[in-house]
Design a protein around this motif. Structure first.
Motif, PDB file in Angstrom:
ATOM      1  N   GLY A  37       0.827  -1.197   0.000  1.00  0.00           N
ATOM      2  CA  GLY A  37       0.000   0.000   0.000  1.00  0.00           C
ATOM      3  C   GLY A  37       0.860   1.244   0.000  1.00  0.00           C
ATOM      4  N   LEU A  38       0.464   2.212   0.807  1.00  0.00           N
ATOM      5  CA  LEU A  38       1.108   3.518   0.830  1.00  0.00           C
ATOM      6  C   LEU A  38       2.458   3.453   1.556  1.00  0.00           C
ATOM      7  N   VAL A  39       3.506   3.778   0.834  1.00  0.00           N
ATOM      8  CA  VAL A  39       4.858   3.718   1.390  1.00  0.00           C
ATOM      9  C   VAL A  39       4.995   4.655   2.587  1.00  0.00           C
ATOM     10  N   ASP A  40       4.353   5.833   2.523  1.00  0.00           N
ATOM     11  CA  ASP A  40       4.488   6.772   3.646  1.00  0.00           C
ATOM     12  C   ASP A  40       3.907   6.192   4.935  1.00  0.00           C
ATOM     13  N   GLN A  41       2.894   5.332   4.822  1.00  0.00           N
ATOM     14  CA  GLN A  41       2.322   4.702   6.011  1.00  0.00           C
ATOM     15  C   GLN A  41       3.254   3.612   6.556  1.00  0.00           C
ATOM     16  N   ALA A  42       3.950   2.902   5.674  1.00  0.00           N
ATOM     17  CA  ALA A  42       4.948   1.917   6.115  1.00  0.00           C
ATOM     18  C   ALA A  42       6.115   2.624   6.806  1.00  0.00           C
ATOM     19  N   VAL A  43       6.563   3.749   6.233  1.00  0.00           N
ATOM     20  CA  VAL A  43       7.649   4.516   6.847  1.00  0.00           C
ATOM     21  C   VAL A  43       7.181   5.099   8.182  1.00  0.00           C
ATOM     22  N   GLY A  44       5.943   5.567   8.239  1.00  0.00           N
ATOM     23  CA  GLY A  44       5.379   6.071   9.496  1.00  0.00           C
ATOM     24  C   GLY A  44       5.323   4.991  10.561  1.00  0.00           C
ATOM     25  N   ASP A  51      14.511   5.341  15.861  1.00  0.00           N
ATOM     26  CA  ASP A  51      14.781   6.732  16.228  1.00  0.00           C
ATOM     27  C   ASP A  51      15.526   7.385  15.070  1.00  0.00           C
ATOM     28  N   GLY A  52      14.785   7.658  13.994  1.00  0.00           N
ATOM     29  CA  GLY A  52      15.386   8.226  12.802  1.00  0.00           C
ATOM     30  C   GLY A  52      16.159   7.183  12.017  1.00  0.00           C
ATOM     31  N   GLY A  53      16.824   7.635  10.986  1.00  0.00           N
ATOM     32  CA  GLY A  53      17.663   6.755  10.185  1.00  0.00           C
ATOM     33  C   GLY A  53      16.952   6.128   9.009  1.00  0.00           C
ATOM     34  N   PRO A  54      17.696   5.337   8.246  1.00  0.00           N
ATOM     35  CA  PRO A  54      17.176   4.802   6.988  1.00  0.00           C
ATOM     36  C   PRO A  54      16.097   3.738   7.172  1.00  0.00           C
ATOM     37  N   VAL A  55      15.117   3.791   6.282  1.00  0.00           N
ATOM     38  CA  VAL A  55      14.098   2.746   6.183  1.00  0.00           C
ATOM     39  C   VAL A  55      14.300   1.999   4.864  1.00  0.00           C
ATOM     40  N   ALA A  56      14.530   2.740   3.792  1.00  0.00           N
ATOM     41  CA  ALA A  56      14.777   2.142   2.478  1.00  0.00           C
ATOM     42  C   ALA A  56      15.305   3.218   1.553  1.00  0.00           C
ATOM     43  N   SER A  57      15.786   2.781   0.389  1.00  0.00           N
ATOM     44  CA  SER A  57      16.194   3.715  -0.657  1.00  0.00           C
ATOM     45  C   SER A  57      15.736   3.135  -1.985  1.00  0.00           C
ATOM     46  N   TYR A  58      15.631   4.010  -2.971  1.00  0.00           N
ATOM     47  CA  TYR A  58      15.289   3.554  -4.317  1.00  0.00           C
ATOM     48  C   TYR A  58      15.820   4.548  -5.337  1.00  0.00           C
ATOM     49  N   GLN A  59      15.955   4.084  -6.546  1.00  0.00           N
ATOM     50  CA  GLN A  59      16.394   4.928  -7.657  1.00  0.00           C
ATOM     51  C   GLN A  59      15.160   5.386  -8.421  1.00  0.00           C
ATOM     52  N   GLU A  60      15.097   6.676  -8.695  1.00  0.00           N
ATOM     53  CA  GLU A  60      14.020   7.210  -9.521  1.00  0.00           C
ATOM     54  C   GLU A  60      14.644   8.167 -10.525  1.00  0.00           C
ATOM     55  N   ARG A  61      14.496   7.841 -11.811  1.00  0.00           N
ATOM     56  CA  ARG A  61      15.069   8.656 -12.892  1.00  0.00           C
ATOM     57  C   ARG A  61      16.557   8.912 -12.659  1.00  0.00           C
ATOM     58  N   GLY A  62      17.265   7.872 -12.257  1.00  0.00           N
ATOM     59  CA  GLY A  62      18.700   7.962 -12.064  1.00  0.00           C
ATOM     60  C   GLY A  62      19.149   8.624 -10.774  1.00  0.00           C
ATOM     61  N   GLU A  63      18.203   9.069  -9.961  1.00  0.00           N
ATOM     62  CA  GLU A  63      18.542   9.738  -8.706  1.00  0.00           C
ATOM     63  C   GLU A  63      18.168   8.845  -7.524  1.00  0.00           C
ATOM     64  N   ARG A  64      19.093   8.759  -6.563  1.00  0.00           N
ATOM     65  CA  ARG A  64      18.833   7.943  -5.371  1.00  0.00           C
ATOM     66  C   ARG A  64      17.936   8.708  -4.408  1.00  0.00           C
ATOM     67  N   ARG A  65      16.869   8.073  -3.983  1.00  0.00           N
ATOM     68  CA  ARG A  65      15.933   8.650  -3.009  1.00  0.00           C
ATOM     69  C   ARG A  65      16.021   7.854  -1.722  1.00  0.00           C
ATOM     70  N   GLU A  66      15.970   8.557  -0.603  1.00  0.00           N
ATOM     71  CA  GLU A  66      16.042   7.918   0.715  1.00  0.00           C
ATOM     72  C   GLU A  66      14.702   8.051   1.430  1.00  0.00           C
ATOM     73  N   ARG A  71      12.458  10.825  13.929  1.00  0.00           N
ATOM     74  CA  ARG A  71      13.118  10.606  15.216  1.00  0.00           C
ATOM     75  C   ARG A  71      12.069  10.435  16.312  1.00  0.00           C
ATOM     76  N   GLY A  72      12.463   9.759  17.384  1.00  0.00           N
ATOM     77  CA  GLY A  72      11.611   9.669  18.560  1.00  0.00           C
ATOM     78  C   GLY A  72      10.841   8.373  18.736  1.00  0.00           C
ATOM     79  N   GLY A  73      11.064   7.388  17.869  1.00  0.00           N
ATOM     80  CA  GLY A  73      10.365   6.113  18.028  1.00  0.00           C
ATOM     81  C   GLY A  73      10.868   5.349  19.245  1.00  0.00           C
ATOM     82  N   ASP A  74      10.081   4.378  19.702  1.00  0.00           N
ATOM     83  CA  ASP A  74      10.439   3.556  20.861  1.00  0.00           C
ATOM     84  C   ASP A  74      11.394   2.456  20.403  1.00  0.00           C
TER      85      ASP A  74
END
Length: 181
Positions: A37-44, A51-66, A71-74
């Protein structure tokens, strides 16, 4: 211990999970049969346990997206994630992030292996076209696309869903020893 089943990452799911796990002394997050489903909900949802940091990355049109957790998770509550062959896409993104960052123990069977990122576009007639714009990778650089994720603790022979849940309960009890007592 709190058990939360998430069958899909629809709008508002991260907030629902946050409410369900508030004050929990152990969390069993069931992603079996979650088609994504919605990636923003998985990241949420990941942000609840990181507590912050990487969840995943992907390439879109040759540019790396993170994709990054807020921050602040248990980071102390014991966490087990149930996965199976029906766990795919955004659910694999979440499970992979929690596994790579040593935040959760994955229990169950190999996930589906859909590691693509789609971008929806609304057409003039109101229909929605989902265009694949990339493949994502977990924080450790693994792509589940085509291979899926391997659980840390495989399900017992026979694949009985209740046996898998009991196994996950046992794993969670072991993680929380001294915290949940």
């Amino acid at each position: 211990m709190v058990k939360v089943a998430v069958r899909g990452f629809t709008a508002g799911v991260a907030a629902e999970v946050a409410q369900a796990v508030r004050g929990a002394r152990g969390v069993l997050l069931d992603l079996r049969g979650n088609s994504g489903g919605l990636v923003d909900q998985a990241v949420g949802t990941a942000s609840l346990f990181l507590d912050g940091g990487p969840v995943a990355s992907y390439q879109e049109r040759g540019e790396r997206r993170e994709l990054t957790a807020a921050r602040g998770g248990d980071t102390t509550v014991p966490l087990v994630v149930l996965v199976d062959g029906g766990t795919m896409s955004a659910a694999e993104l979440l499970a992979g992030a929690l596994q790579d960052r040593s935040r959760a123990v994955l229990v169950g069977s190999r996930t589906f292996g859909k590691g693509t990122v789609q971008q929806p576009s609304r057409l003039a007639d109101g229909a929605v076209l989902e265009l694949t714009v990339g493949r994502y990778a977990t924080p450790a650089g693994r792509s589940p696309d085509g291979t899926g994720l391997t659980p840390d603790v495989p399900q017992p022979p026979g694949g009985d869903p209740e046996a898998v849940t009991r196994l996950a309960d046992t794993v969670l009890s072991g993680l929380g020893r001294g915290q949940m007592g």
